[in-house]
Design a protein around this motif. Sequence first.
Motif, PDB file in Angstrom:
ATOM      1  N   VAL A 123       0.818  -1.219   0.000  1.00 47.50           N
ATOM      2  CA  VAL A 123       0.000   0.000   0.000  1.00 47.50           C
ATOM      3  C   VAL A 123       0.850   1.267   0.000  1.00 47.50           C
ATOM      4  O   VAL A 123       1.871   1.337   0.703  1.00 47.50           O
ATOM      5  CB  VAL A 123      -0.923   0.024   1.240  1.00 47.50           C
ATOM      6  N   THR A 124       0.386   2.232  -0.779  1.00 43.47           N
ATOM      7  CA  THR A 124       0.939   3.577  -0.710  1.00 43.47           C
ATOM      8  C   THR A 124      -0.217   4.571  -0.768  1.00 43.47           C
ATOM      9  O   THR A 124      -1.079   4.463  -1.646  1.00 43.47           O
ATOM     10  CB  THR A 124       1.902   3.875  -1.871  1.00 43.47           C
ATOM     11  N   MET A 125      -0.240   5.493   0.168  1.00 39.45           N
ATOM     12  CA  MET A 125      -1.233   6.565   0.151  1.00 39.45           C
ATOM     13  C   MET A 125      -0.513   7.895  -0.010  1.00 39.45           C
ATOM     14  O   MET A 125       0.595   8.079   0.491  1.00 39.45           O
ATOM     15  CB  MET A 125      -2.033   6.580   1.448  1.00 39.45           C
ATOM     16  N   SER A 126      -1.174   8.809  -0.693  1.00 35.57           N
ATOM     17  CA  SER A 126      -0.624  10.141  -0.860  1.00 35.57           C
ATOM     18  C   SER A 126      -1.753  11.154  -0.825  1.00 35.57           C
ATOM     19  O   SER A 126      -2.936  10.804  -0.922  1.00 35.57           O
ATOM     20  CB  SER A 126       0.172  10.253  -2.161  1.00 35.57           C
ATOM     21  N   VAL A 127      -1.370  12.413  -0.647  1.00 37.60           N
ATOM     22  CA  VAL A 127      -2.345  13.488  -0.577  1.00 37.60           C
ATOM     23  C   VAL A 127      -1.856  14.666  -1.415  1.00 37.60           C
ATOM     24  O   VAL A 127      -0.654  14.958  -1.455  1.00 37.60           O
ATOM     25  CB  VAL A 127      -2.593  13.913   0.892  1.00 37.60           C
ATOM     26  N   LEU A 183      -6.949  12.652  -2.419  1.00 38.37           N
ATOM     27  CA  LEU A 183      -6.170  11.587  -1.806  1.00 38.37           C
ATOM     28  C   LEU A 183      -6.002  10.507  -2.852  1.00 38.37           C
ATOM     29  O   LEU A 183      -6.847  10.375  -3.747  1.00 38.37           O
ATOM     30  CB  LEU A 183      -6.920  10.995  -0.612  1.00 38.37           C
ATOM     31  N   SER A 184      -4.968   9.709  -2.693  1.00 40.62           N
ATOM     32  CA  SER A 184      -4.828   8.587  -3.609  1.00 40.62           C
ATOM     33  C   SER A 184      -4.397   7.342  -2.851  1.00 40.62           C
ATOM     34  O   SER A 184      -3.771   7.415  -1.802  1.00 40.62           O
ATOM     35  CB  SER A 184      -3.837   8.913  -4.724  1.00 40.62           C
ATOM     36  N   LEU A 185      -4.781   6.222  -3.433  1.00 43.23           N
ATOM     37  CA  LEU A 185      -4.445   4.909  -2.880  1.00 43.23           C
ATOM     38  C   LEU A 185      -3.857   4.071  -3.999  1.00 43.23           C
ATOM     39  O   LEU A 185      -4.423   4.021  -5.093  1.00 43.23           O
ATOM     40  CB  LEU A 185      -5.701   4.223  -2.336  1.00 43.23           C
TER      41      LEU A 185
END
Lengths: 120, 106
Positions: A67-71, A78-80
């Motif tokens: 998993v990688t999350m960013s904003v 937001l992204s996943l």
Amino acid sequence: QVQLQESGPGLVKPSETLSLTCTVSGGSISSYYWNWIRQPPGKGLEWIGYIYYSANTNYNPSLESRVTMSVDTSKNQLSLKLTSVTAADTAMYYCARATYSGGHYYFDFWGQGTLVTVSS
Amino acid sequence: DIQMTQSPSSLSASVGDRVTITCRASQSISIYLNWYQQKPGKAPKLLISAASSLQSGVPSRFSGSGSGTDFTLTITSLQPEDFATYCCQQTYGTPYTFGQGTKLEI
């Protein structure tokens, strides 16, 4: 009224990367924890992780390696990303805002969800 | 991980009934417990936070109680719109975990 809207491909091939975006409207991303949760068909909810607006993250250990999350605060998005997907990753994916009040977190605003199917 | 176990898994009731749903944590979570309502094809809706704090706009027929490991959600005088799935969530520690859900059926 805060609104969240998930978007992304509804079909992903096995071993590929699932990529979703959550667009937040009616409010700022700042000062909140933004969560991703998924729900396989007919099953319960599973917390994937959260990202704070400052980009601090906390992932579920069961998924952490993929998993990688960013904003993007400029776009209120937001992204996943979830790599190396299998059929077990087929689920409805939700983004949700977590509010911290009185020492407690609760998920007060949710997107409508987006169904992602992993299949060749 | 903290395991959340709900009982019953499903429940049949009638309009006007009082129902109670139980959620048990595998370790003490103080009152770090939220309740959600989910209808088919819809996102969960927050009903109660911190075990007993009713969210704004949620009817007063919903109430929550408990602390430590045992919690209950009570709905008095069931209304037709209350037939849904209810689940609990602990936010005592990450990974946040949810109960498996209780389906309330007519």
